[in-house]
Design an enzyme around this catalytic site. Structure first.
Site, PDB file in Angstrom:
ATOM      1  N   GLY A   1       0.927  -1.143   0.076  1.00 42.13           N
ATOM      2  CA  GLY A   1       0.055  -0.059  -0.019  1.00 42.13           C
ATOM      3  C   GLY A   1       0.871   1.213   0.081  1.00 42.13           C
ATOM      4  N   LEU A   2       0.031   2.422  -0.321  1.00 44.42           N
ATOM      5  CA  LEU A   2       0.910   3.652  -0.273  1.00 44.42           C
ATOM      6  C   LEU A   2       1.606   3.847   1.120  1.00 44.42           C
ATOM      7  CD1 LEU A   2      -1.685   5.925  -1.823  1.00 44.42           C
ATOM      8  CD2 LEU A   2       0.487   5.134  -2.973  1.00 44.42           C
ATOM      9  N   SER A   3       2.835   4.789   1.148  1.00 48.38           N
ATOM     10  CA  SER A   3       3.258   5.258   2.427  1.00 48.38           C
ATOM     11  C   SER A   3       2.091   6.074   3.368  1.00 48.38           C
ATOM     12  CB  SER A   3       4.294   6.258   1.955  1.00 48.38           C
ATOM     13  OG  SER A   3       4.824   6.669   3.271  1.00 48.38           O
ATOM     14  N   GLY A   4       2.067   5.495   4.550  1.00 47.57           N
ATOM     15  CA  GLY A   4       0.915   6.152   5.356  1.00 47.57           C
ATOM     16  C   GLY A   4      -0.144   5.390   5.329  1.00 47.57           C
TER      17      GLY A   4
ATOM     18  N   GLY B   1      -0.774   2.501   6.340  1.00 41.75           N
ATOM     19  CA  GLY B   1      -0.812   1.747   7.435  1.00 41.75           C
ATOM     20  C   GLY B   1      -0.248   0.182   7.488  1.00 41.75           C
ATOM     21  N   LYS B   2       0.556  -0.022   6.525  1.00 42.78           N
ATOM     22  CA  LYS B   2       1.136  -1.283   6.334  1.00 42.78           C
ATOM     23  C   LYS B   2       1.888  -1.808   7.470  1.00 42.78           C
ATOM     24  CE  LYS B   2       3.618   0.065   2.851  1.00 42.78           C
ATOM     25  NZ  LYS B   2       3.253   1.588   3.053  1.00 42.78           N
TER      26      LYS B   2
ATOM     27  N   SER C   1       5.896  -1.703  -2.412  1.00 45.22           N
ATOM     28  CA  SER C   1       6.170  -2.636  -3.450  1.00 45.22           C
ATOM     29  C   SER C   1       4.893  -2.133  -4.460  1.00 45.22           C
ATOM     30  CB  SER C   1       5.839  -4.046  -3.076  1.00 45.22           C
ATOM     31  OG  SER C   1       4.594  -3.966  -2.219  1.00 45.22           O
TER      32      SER C   1
END
Length: 214
Positions: free
Chosen positions: A46-49, A51-52, A120
């Site tokens: 997922g995008l930065s931020g 919550g990964k 990724s």
């Protein structure tokens, strides 16, 4: 004592020549039987931020409390060592994920539930990581949060730097993010609270037979 390792045929792999796969004395199935759970790769993307890392670590803690064997491979942590020679160009991102896929495969073979938290951004790279293991071993988890939500969180101040031009090739701003088309699991981390997101992942692992149901 005379060692008697079991080797496969000699092969060439890339620049490595005359190498053979060494069959371990304790295999993955034996570890699963002893530990009472399967190993798996949980690939949080997922995008930065989005919550990964937060979700991966919370799931890791929940699994650890059950006495299960787990480990988190975090994007920033890996770049402190294994991938510190890589930048953020498309080619370097590809190599970063290639290395992580291979490391995750080793954890899988060791009987561990490995949780990877990486942007990724490219489908092809995630698909290559998936192709390293058998069907059912790679569980892609899309941490779905709109860019506006991720940017409003901006936990590391990276979006602000990207907007100002201080960071080049930043995913979501100056470099694309290709959302998973058919992830095993999509978690709405933009709206759903952390406890609910953890329960979503744990339930999916129980339903897939990775961990025993309670």
């Amino acid at each position: 004592m005379t060692a008697s390792p079991t080797y496969g045929e000699l092969t060439n792999q890339g620049a490595s020549t005359n190498i053979a796969w060494h069959q371990a004395s304790v295999d993955r199935a034996a570890r699963a039987e002893q530990r009472g759970h399967r190993s798996a790769i949980l690939w949080f993307t997922g995008l930065s931020g989005s919550g990964k890392s937060t979700l991966a670590n919370a799931v890791n803690a929940a699994l650890f409390q059950r006495g299960l064997a787990t480990y988190v491979l975090d994007g920033d942590n890996v770049r402190h060592g294994l991938c510190k020679d890589l930048g953020f160009s498309d080619a370097d991102r590809e190599e970063n994920i290639r290395r992580i896929g291979e490391v995750a495969k080793l954890f899988l073979d060791s009987g561990v539930i490995v949780l990877t938290a990486f942007v990724s951004p490219f489908r092809a790279d995630r698909d290559k990581a998936r192709a390293l293991v058998a069907d059912g071993d790679f569980i892609e988890i899309h941490c779905a949060a709109d860019l506006s939500v991720c940017e409003s969180r901006d936990p590391k101040g990276l979006y602000a730097k990207a907007r100002s031009g201080a960071i080049k090739d930043f995913t979501g701003i100056s470099s694309p993010y290709e959302e998973p088309e058919h992830p095993e699991l999509k978690v709405n981390t933009g709206d759903q609270d952390l406890d609910a997101s953890v329960n979503t992942v744990i339930t999916a692992l129980e339903e897939r037979g990775v961990i025993p149901a309670r």
